[in-house]
Write a protein that holds these residues in place. Structure first.
Motif, PDB file in Angstrom:
ATOM      1  N   HIS A 156      26.672 -69.493  12.825  1.00  0.00           N
ATOM      2  CA  HIS A 156      28.058 -69.270  12.453  1.00  0.00           C
ATOM      3  C   HIS A 156      28.668 -70.605  12.024  1.00  0.00           C
ATOM      4  O   HIS A 156      27.991 -71.631  11.984  1.00  0.00           O
ATOM      5  CB  HIS A 156      28.822 -68.671  13.636  1.00  0.00           C
ATOM      6  CG  HIS A 156      28.644 -69.445  14.912  1.00  0.00           C
ATOM      7  ND1 HIS A 156      27.453 -69.469  15.613  1.00  0.00           N
ATOM      8  CD2 HIS A 156      29.484 -70.249  15.615  1.00  0.00           C
ATOM      9  CE1 HIS A 156      27.569 -70.241  16.683  1.00  0.00           C
ATOM     10  NE2 HIS A 156      28.794 -70.733  16.700  1.00  0.00           N
ATOM     11  N   GLY A 170      31.550 -65.405  11.146  1.00  0.00           N
ATOM     12  CA  GLY A 170      30.228 -64.976  10.724  1.00  0.00           C
ATOM     13  C   GLY A 170      29.111 -65.328  11.678  1.00  0.00           C
ATOM     14  O   GLY A 170      29.281 -65.415  12.888  1.00  0.00           O
ATOM     15  N   TYR A 177      23.961 -59.194  10.473  1.00  0.00           N
ATOM     16  CA  TYR A 177      24.825 -60.222   9.914  1.00  0.00           C
ATOM     17  C   TYR A 177      26.272 -59.874  10.258  1.00  0.00           C
ATOM     18  O   TYR A 177      26.668 -58.707  10.189  1.00  0.00           O
ATOM     19  CB  TYR A 177      24.643 -60.313   8.400  1.00  0.00           C
ATOM     20  CG  TYR A 177      23.228 -60.655   7.993  1.00  0.00           C
ATOM     21  CD1 TYR A 177      22.795 -61.973   7.982  1.00  0.00           C
ATOM     22  CD2 TYR A 177      22.325 -59.659   7.637  1.00  0.00           C
ATOM     23  CE1 TYR A 177      21.496 -62.300   7.614  1.00  0.00           C
ATOM     24  CE2 TYR A 177      21.023 -59.975   7.270  1.00  0.00           C
ATOM     25  CZ  TYR A 177      20.615 -61.297   7.261  1.00  0.00           C
ATOM     26  OH  TYR A 177      19.330 -61.610   6.909  1.00  0.00           O
ATOM     27  N   ASN A 179      30.537 -60.194  10.090  1.00  0.00           N
ATOM     28  CA  ASN A 179      31.736 -60.554   9.332  1.00  0.00           C
ATOM     29  C   ASN A 179      32.913 -60.819  10.265  1.00  0.00           C
ATOM     30  O   ASN A 179      34.022 -61.085   9.811  1.00  0.00           O
ATOM     31  CB  ASN A 179      32.099 -59.464   8.322  1.00  0.00           C
ATOM     32  CG  ASN A 179      32.581 -58.180   8.986  1.00  0.00           C
ATOM     33  OD1 ASN A 179      32.329 -57.946  10.165  1.00  0.00           O
ATOM     34  ND2 ASN A 179      33.261 -57.333   8.217  1.00  0.00           N
ATOM     35  N   ALA A 200      30.047 -59.998   5.404  1.00  0.00           N
ATOM     36  CA  ALA A 200      29.247 -60.620   6.455  1.00  0.00           C
ATOM     37  C   ALA A 200      28.465 -61.770   5.839  1.00  0.00           C
ATOM     38  O   ALA A 200      28.003 -61.685   4.699  1.00  0.00           O
ATOM     39  CB  ALA A 200      28.309 -59.597   7.072  1.00  0.00           C
ATOM     40  N   ARG A 201      28.306 -62.854   6.596  1.00  0.00           N
ATOM     41  CA  ARG A 201      27.584 -64.017   6.072  1.00  0.00           C
ATOM     42  C   ARG A 201      27.189 -64.937   7.216  1.00  0.00           C
ATOM     43  O   ARG A 201      27.873 -65.018   8.235  1.00  0.00           O
ATOM     44  CB  ARG A 201      28.417 -64.760   5.026  1.00  0.00           C
ATOM     45  CG  ARG A 201      29.750 -65.281   5.508  1.00  0.00           C
ATOM     46  CD  ARG A 201      30.547 -65.944   4.368  1.00  0.00           C
ATOM     47  NE  ARG A 201      31.283 -64.993   3.553  1.00  0.00           N
ATOM     48  CZ  ARG A 201      31.343 -65.023   2.223  1.00  0.00           C
ATOM     49  NH1 ARG A 201      30.693 -65.961   1.550  1.00  0.00           N
ATOM     50  NH2 ARG A 201      32.052 -64.134   1.553  1.00  0.00           N
TER      51      ARG A 201
END
Length: 231
Positions: A156, A170, A177, A179, A200-201
């Motif tokens: 994150h 994130g 994944y 968000n 999401a990342r």
């Protein structure tokens, strides 16, 4: 062009020191995990070696404290996950160990708070995703636990906002994944959830803009992302 570093490395850290030099620590090269450190001097565009860390580590964090000392926390040495922390003194080029963390972790974040403490949050300990967080107090060289994140996560990103709160965004959890985003309040030591990101990342970047907004860019969600968004 500048000269090359003295050691090839990846997944290391880079810290801008108060004297203008850049400290590079740890990482790995091939099958070797590194405890070496290099200094870049922009006045000469050259690299020199400096004191080695007490522990080889990668996927660690490095934070420049208000007194100019660099705090390195946790990571992995390729065989185990670390709870150790150590400090680099630019005036002597040497490392000393400091208080150990309460949890071994890597792929975590470390944020320098307005009061000079360092907030370490989340990560992975080799078997579990972590929601734990702890605070490093440079005046006592100790780490104490603080409020847990609502959601365990690794890879994150954390940003210190103009109001002093810390925004975490994130990452990943158990193959998913994320968000989600949450805020740490320094005055209470507690986390609260806040608005989710659109995408999401993980392994993305966030930048605090001059107007106080947060720009999140790129990262990974099954593939590398070109998207960006504002908080």
């Amino acid at each position: 062009m500048t000269s090359n570093m003295n050691h090839s490395r990846a997944v290391h850290t880079a810290s801008l020191l108060s004297n203008g030099k850049v400290l590079i620590t740890g990482g790995y090269y091939g099958n070797s995990y590194l405890n070496s450190a290099d200094l870049f001097d922009p006045s000469t565009n050259t690299w020199t070696t400096t004191g080695s860390m007490n522990n080889a580590r990668y996927v660690h964090t490095a934070s420049v404290l208000t007194n100019g000392i660099v705090l390195v926390t946790a990571g992995s040495n390729g065989g185990s996950y670390l709870n150790s922390a150590e400090m680099y003194d630019p005036s002597t080029g040497t490392w000393t160990t400091t208080g150990s963390m309460n949890h071994a972790r890597y792929s975590h974040t470390a944020s320098i708070l307005a009061n000079g403490h360092v907030l370490v949050a989340g990560g992975w300990d080799g078997s579990s995703f972590l929601n734990s967080a702890e605070l490093y107090d440079s005046s006592t060289s100790t780490l104490t636990t603080t409020g847990n994140l609502y959601g365990a996560r690794r890879e994150h990103v954390a940003s210190v906002l103009p109001n002093g709160k810390v925004l975490v965004t994130g990452g990943s959890y158990e193959g998913s994944y994320l968000n989600s985003a949450e805020l740490y309040d320094v005055s209470t030591g507690l986390w609260t959830t806040t608005g989710n990101m659109i995408n999401a990342r993980l392994a993305h970047t966030t930048s605090v803009l001059t107007n106080g907004d947060i720009l999140a860019t790129g990262g990974y969600f099954y593939f590398s992302l070109s998207t960006s968004e504002l908080y």
